[in-house]
Design a protein around this motif. Structure first.
Motif, PDB file in Angstrom:
ATOM      1  N   HIS A   1       0.840  -1.205   0.000  1.00  0.00           N
ATOM      2  CA  HIS A   1       0.000   0.000   0.000  1.00  0.00           C
ATOM      3  C   HIS A   1       0.878   1.260   0.000  1.00  0.00           C
ATOM      4  O   HIS A   1       0.699   2.163  -0.817  1.00  0.00           O
ATOM      5  N   GLU A   2       1.828   1.317   0.915  1.00  0.00           N
ATOM      6  CA  GLU A   2       2.658   2.526   1.023  1.00  0.00           C
ATOM      7  C   GLU A   2       3.517   2.715  -0.225  1.00  0.00           C
ATOM      8  O   GLU A   2       3.731   3.839  -0.673  1.00  0.00           O
TER       9      GLU A   2
ATOM     10  N   TYR B   1     -10.668   6.209   1.665  1.00  0.00           N
ATOM     11  CA  TYR B   1     -10.362   4.768   1.661  1.00  0.00           C
ATOM     12  C   TYR B   1     -11.557   3.962   1.166  1.00  0.00           C
ATOM     13  O   TYR B   1     -11.396   2.936   0.511  1.00  0.00           O
TER      14      TYR B   1
ATOM     15  N   GLU C   1      -5.021   6.498  -2.501  1.00  0.00           N
ATOM     16  CA  GLU C   1      -5.155   5.336  -1.606  1.00  0.00           C
ATOM     17  C   GLU C   1      -5.330   4.048  -2.402  1.00  0.00           C
ATOM     18  O   GLU C   1      -4.972   2.968  -1.937  1.00  0.00           O
TER      19      GLU C   1
ATOM     20  N   HIS D   1       1.741   4.637  -2.848  1.00  0.00           N
ATOM     21  CA  HIS D   1       1.853   6.104  -2.713  1.00  0.00           C
ATOM     22  C   HIS D   1       3.197   6.577  -3.280  1.00  0.00           C
ATOM     23  O   HIS D   1       3.270   7.575  -3.998  1.00  0.00           O
TER      24      HIS D   1
HETATM   25 ZN    ZN Z   1      -2.532   5.175   2.157  1.00  0.00          ZN
END
Ligand code: ZN
Ligand code: X8Z
Length: 641
Positions: free
Chosen positions: A409-410, A552, A439, A413
C-alpha cells in the motif's frame, strides 16, 4: 518516474491531455525574481522562532501593482506560487517526517514553525486576492484552472484573515499528534501486572487470544488514549470549522470533500449508496461470523457483535476467523526488509524503476526494538517530502501478512509520487487525481499481491497448502472491502460529517460513535461506553487525517474497477485468480493514470481508464460467489442486526 514506462507512455500518451502542453512561458523572468525573493525569505526563516503574529508579513506585498488578469499573468502568478509552495512544503513536510520518526519537543517546534511559514504563504491575503481575481476566469487552461482551485483549497486551511485561529490550529494539531503517536499503551491482563504494549502487540493479541476476559482487557487498553485526546479534538473541531467557513465552505468536512468536486451532502449520499450496495453481503457475513465466534468463545449468539470479539481494535477488518488460512505463517521466517524488497520487486516487475537510493536511506521502516530510546508514529505513512524525488515511508514493519499488504500500500503512494513528479505537472497538482486514487494504487497492488497464482509463483504458497477458493474469498471479504465499507462509509464518515458539518456537541461524541457502529457495522462495545470515553479519537485519522476517511472507502470500490479492467482487458484472466507479476502492459496502463497527478478531472480519468463511472458493481461481482455460500451456511439463522 519509471524511465522504462516514461519512454513507452510518451510514445503512447494514453490519458495525457493536450492542454498540458499549452503552458505559456510569458513572464517567467519577472516571476523568477519574485519567487527568488520569497524563497530566500522563507528559507532563512528560523523554524525555532515563535511564528510572527501577522500571517501576511512575508507574502507578496499587497501594495504591489495589481496584476491585470491576462492569461500570461495568471501563468506568471501560478509559477511564482508553485515555486514558493514547493520550497515551503518541503520544509514543513521534512519537519513533520522528523517529528513522526522521533517525537521530541524540538521536532514539534520545528513542525509548528514550518507549518506556520507554509500557512502564512498559502493563506496570505495577497494570494487569496489573486485567486479571487482569477477563480472565475473562463479563458484558462484546465491545468491553470485546477491549480487555482487547489490553491484555493490550500488557502482555506490557513486563511490570513484569522491569524490567531490559524496559529492556534497549527500548534494544537502538532501537540495532539505527539500525544497520539507517543502514547504508551498499558495492558493489565486478568491477574497480571500492567505492562507496556505496542500497537503491533495489541493487533497480534486481538488476533490470537481466545479468552474473552483477556480480549476485553486488551481492547480496553487500546481505548484508554481516547479521553486524553478529547479536549484537543474539541478544540480542533472548532478551529478547523472556523478556517473552512471563513473561506465559504459549509464546514471543514465540506472543505475536504471539495477535493472531489462534491458538497458534504453529496458525499454522504454517495457513502449511503455504497453501504446499501454492500449490505446484503455484509449482513450474511456478520451473521456467519457471530455464529462462528460464539462457538469459538462458547457463549450464546448475540444480535450485534461485541467489539472485543474481533481481531482489530476498531472492527474495521476481522482477521483470524477463517480456519485453514494462516497467511502469517508464510512470512514467519522472513526478514522485515524482505517485505519491502518484495514489494519493490512487484512494482519493478510491472516496469517501474527501483526505489531511489534516498528512499532506503531516509525512510524509517521497521518496528523499534523494545529498548529503543525514541518513540515514533507507528501508523504507516508515505511521504513526498520535496514534491520531487525525496520520497520516504514511515512504518513499523514486522514480518506478517498485514505488514506485507501495508508495505505494498505505502509503495503505491511512493510510486504515484514519483510518476507525477515531472515538469509538466506543477507542484500544487502533484497529488492524486483525487485522494481516493492515491489510496487505491497501493491497495490495488495489495489485492494483486494476495492473488493465489502470484503467491505460488513467488513461492510464498505451495500448491499443497493452498486454501480452497471459498475460504480464500471469505478471508479477503473479512480483511478487505466487505467488512471495511460499513466502517469507512458508515461509522467513520458519518461521525466526522456530524462532528464538523453539524457541530456535534462534545457530550454526544461517544454516544454518536457507538450509535453508528451499531447501525452500520452491527457492532457494540463490551460494556456501556459513556461520554467519559472518547473512542472515535483512538482512530488515528480522526486526529491527523481529518474528514477524509471516505477516501479509503472510495478507493476500495475504485480499485476493484481497475482490477476488473486489468484482469479482463489486459491480462485476460479471472478477477479472482489474476497474476499481474511481470506484466509490463499493466505497468504502462497504471503509469498512464499515475503520471497525470491532479491535472485532469478524476471522473474523466476514471471513465477513460476503465470505461465506467465510479461504482461498487465490480467489487460486488468479485465477492459474488460468497453470497450464495453464506446464504446456505446461514440457512435458518436470523440475519441482520
Ligand atoms: Zn494510504
Ligand atoms: O491508514 C491507512 C494506511 C496509511 S495511508 C496504512 N489505511 C487505512 C487505515 O489504516 O485505517 C489503509 C487502509 C485503511
Amino acid at each position: 518516474m519509471a524511465h522504462s514506462l516514461e519512454a513507452m507512455a510518451t510514445e503512447n500518451p494514453t490519458l495525457e491531455n493536450a492542454s498540458m502542453q499549452t503552458r505559456t512561458v510569458a513572464g517567467i523572468g519577472m516571476s523568477l525574481l519574485a519567487v527568488g525573493l520569497l524563497v530566500i525569505f522563507y528559507l532563512t526563516y528560523d523554524p525555532n522562532e515563535v511564528a510572527k503574529p501577522e500571517p501576511d508579513s512575508a507574502a507578496p506585498s499587497a501594495d504591489a501593482p495589481v496584476m491585470p488578469g491576462t492569461p500570461e499573468e495568471v501563468q506568471a502568478f501560478l509559477e511564482q506560487y508553485n515555486a514558493t509552495y514547493k520550497a515551503l512544503w518541503a520544509r514543513a513536510e521534512g519537519a513533520k517526517f522528523n517529528a513522526g520518526a522521533d517525537i521530541t519537543p524540538a521536532h514539534t517546534r520545528a513542525v509548528i514553525a514550518t507549518d506556520r511559514a507554509l500557512g502564512n504563504f498559502v493563506g496570505s491575503t495577497a494570494v487569496i486576492d489573486k485567486l479571487k481575481l482569477y477563480r472565475d476566469r473562463i479563458d484558462l487552461t484546465e491545468v491553470q484552472d485546477r491549480q487555482i482551485e487547489a490553491a484555493w483549497q490550500e488557502a482555506a486551511h490557513y486563511p490570513a484573515t484569522l491569524p490567531a485561529v490559524v496559529n492556534r490550529l497549527i500548534s494544537t494539531e502538532a501537540v495532539l499528534n505527539d500525544s497520539l503517536y507517543a502514547y504508551n499503551f498499558r495492558l493489565a491482563l486478568p491477574g497480571q501486572e500492567p505492562r507496556t504494549v505496542t500497537p503491533n502487540e495489541i493487533a497480534d493479541l486481538l488476533v490470537s487470544s481466545r479468552d474473552l476476559a483477556e480480549r476485553q482487557a486488551i481492547w480496553e487498553s487500546s481505548k484508554a488514549i481516547g479521553p486524553k485526546l478529547k479536549d484537543g479534538l474539541v478544540e480542533l473541531q472548532d478551529l478547523r470549522n472556523q478556517t473552512a467557513r471563513e473561506m465559504g465552505y459549509s464546514s471543514f468536512f465540506g472543505l475536504e470533500v471539495a477535493d472531489y468536486g462534491l458538497k458534504s451532502a453529496e458525499m454522504i449520499a454517495l457513502m449511503d449508496e455504497l453501504i446499501a450496495g454492500i449490505m446484503p453481503l455484509y449482513q450474511q457475513l456478520h451473521c456467519w461470523v457471530k455464529h462462528k465466534l460464539a462457538a469459538r468463545y462458547e457463549v450464546p449468539v448475540p444480535e450485534r457483535i461485541p467489539a472485543h470479539w474481533l481481531g482489530n481494535r476498531w472492527a474495521q477488518e476481522w482477521p483470524g476467523i477463517v480456519e485453514g488460512v494462516n497467511l502469517d505463517a508464510m512470512l514467519t521466517d522472513a526478514d522485515p526488509k524482505w517485505l519491502v524488497e518484495q514489494g519493490e520487486r512487484f512494482y519493478m516487475s510491472l516496469g517501474f524503476d527501483p526505489l531511489p537510493a534516498n528512499f532506503w536511506s531516509r525512510s524509517d521502516l521497521y518496528e523499534l526494538p523494545s529498548n529503543a530510546t525514541r518513540s515514533k508514529n507507528t501508523h504507516a505513512s508515505a511521504w513526498h517530502v520535496d514534491l520531487d524525488q525525496d520520497v520516504r515511508a514511515l512504518m513499523s514493519i514486522k514480518s506478517d501478512f498485514s505488514w506485507f499488504q501495508t508495505t505494498h500500500h505505502e509503495l503505491g503512494h511512493i510510486y504515484y509520487y514519483l510518476a507525477y513528479s515531472r515538469d509538466e505537472v506543477p507542484p500544487i497538482l502533484r497529488r492524486g487525481a483525487n485522494r481516493a486514487f492515491h489510496e487505491g494504487v497501493g491497495s490495488l497492488i495489495e489485492l494483486a499481491a494476495s492473488q493465489v497464482p502470484y503467491l505460488q509463483q513467488v513461492e510464498l504458497m505451495s500448491a499443497d497448502d493452498t486454501p480452497d477458493e471459498i475460504s480464500w474469498l471469505l478471508n479477503q471479504a473479512l480483511t478487505g472491502g466487505v467488512v471495511y465499507l460499513p466502517f469507512a462509509c458508515g461509522t467513520m464518515t458519518h461521525w466526522e460529517h456530524d462532528l464538523y458539518e453539524n457541530d456535534l456537541p462534545r457530550h454526544q461524541y461517544n454516544t454518536r460513535w457507538w450509535q453508528y457502529a451499531a447501525q452500520y457495522q452491527g457492532i457494540e462495545p463490551p460494556t456501556t461506553r459513556d461520554e467519559s470515553f472518547c473512542d472515535p479519537a483512538t482512530k488515528t485519522h480522526i486526529i491527523d487525517d481529518p474528514a477524509q476517511y471516505y477516501d479509503y472507502a472510495l478507493s476500495t470500490v475504485m480499485l476493484h474497477q481497475f482490477h476488473r479492467y486489468i484482469s479482463r482487458d489486459i491480462l485476460k484472466q479471472d478477477v479472482r485468480a489474476a497474476n499481474y507479476y511481470g506484466n509490463k502492459s499493466v505497468g504502462m496502463y497504471l503509469d498512464s493514470v499515475l503520471r497525470l497527478g491532479a491535472t485532469r478531472d478524476w471522473s474523466q480519468v476514471m471513465r477513460e481508464a476503465t470505461g465506467e463511472e465510479l461504482s461498487s458493481e465490480a467489487m460486488l461481482e468479485y465477492f459474488a460467489p460468497l453470497q450464495a455460500w453464506l446464504e446456505e451456511q446461514n440457512a435458518g439463522r436470523v440475519v441482520g442486526f
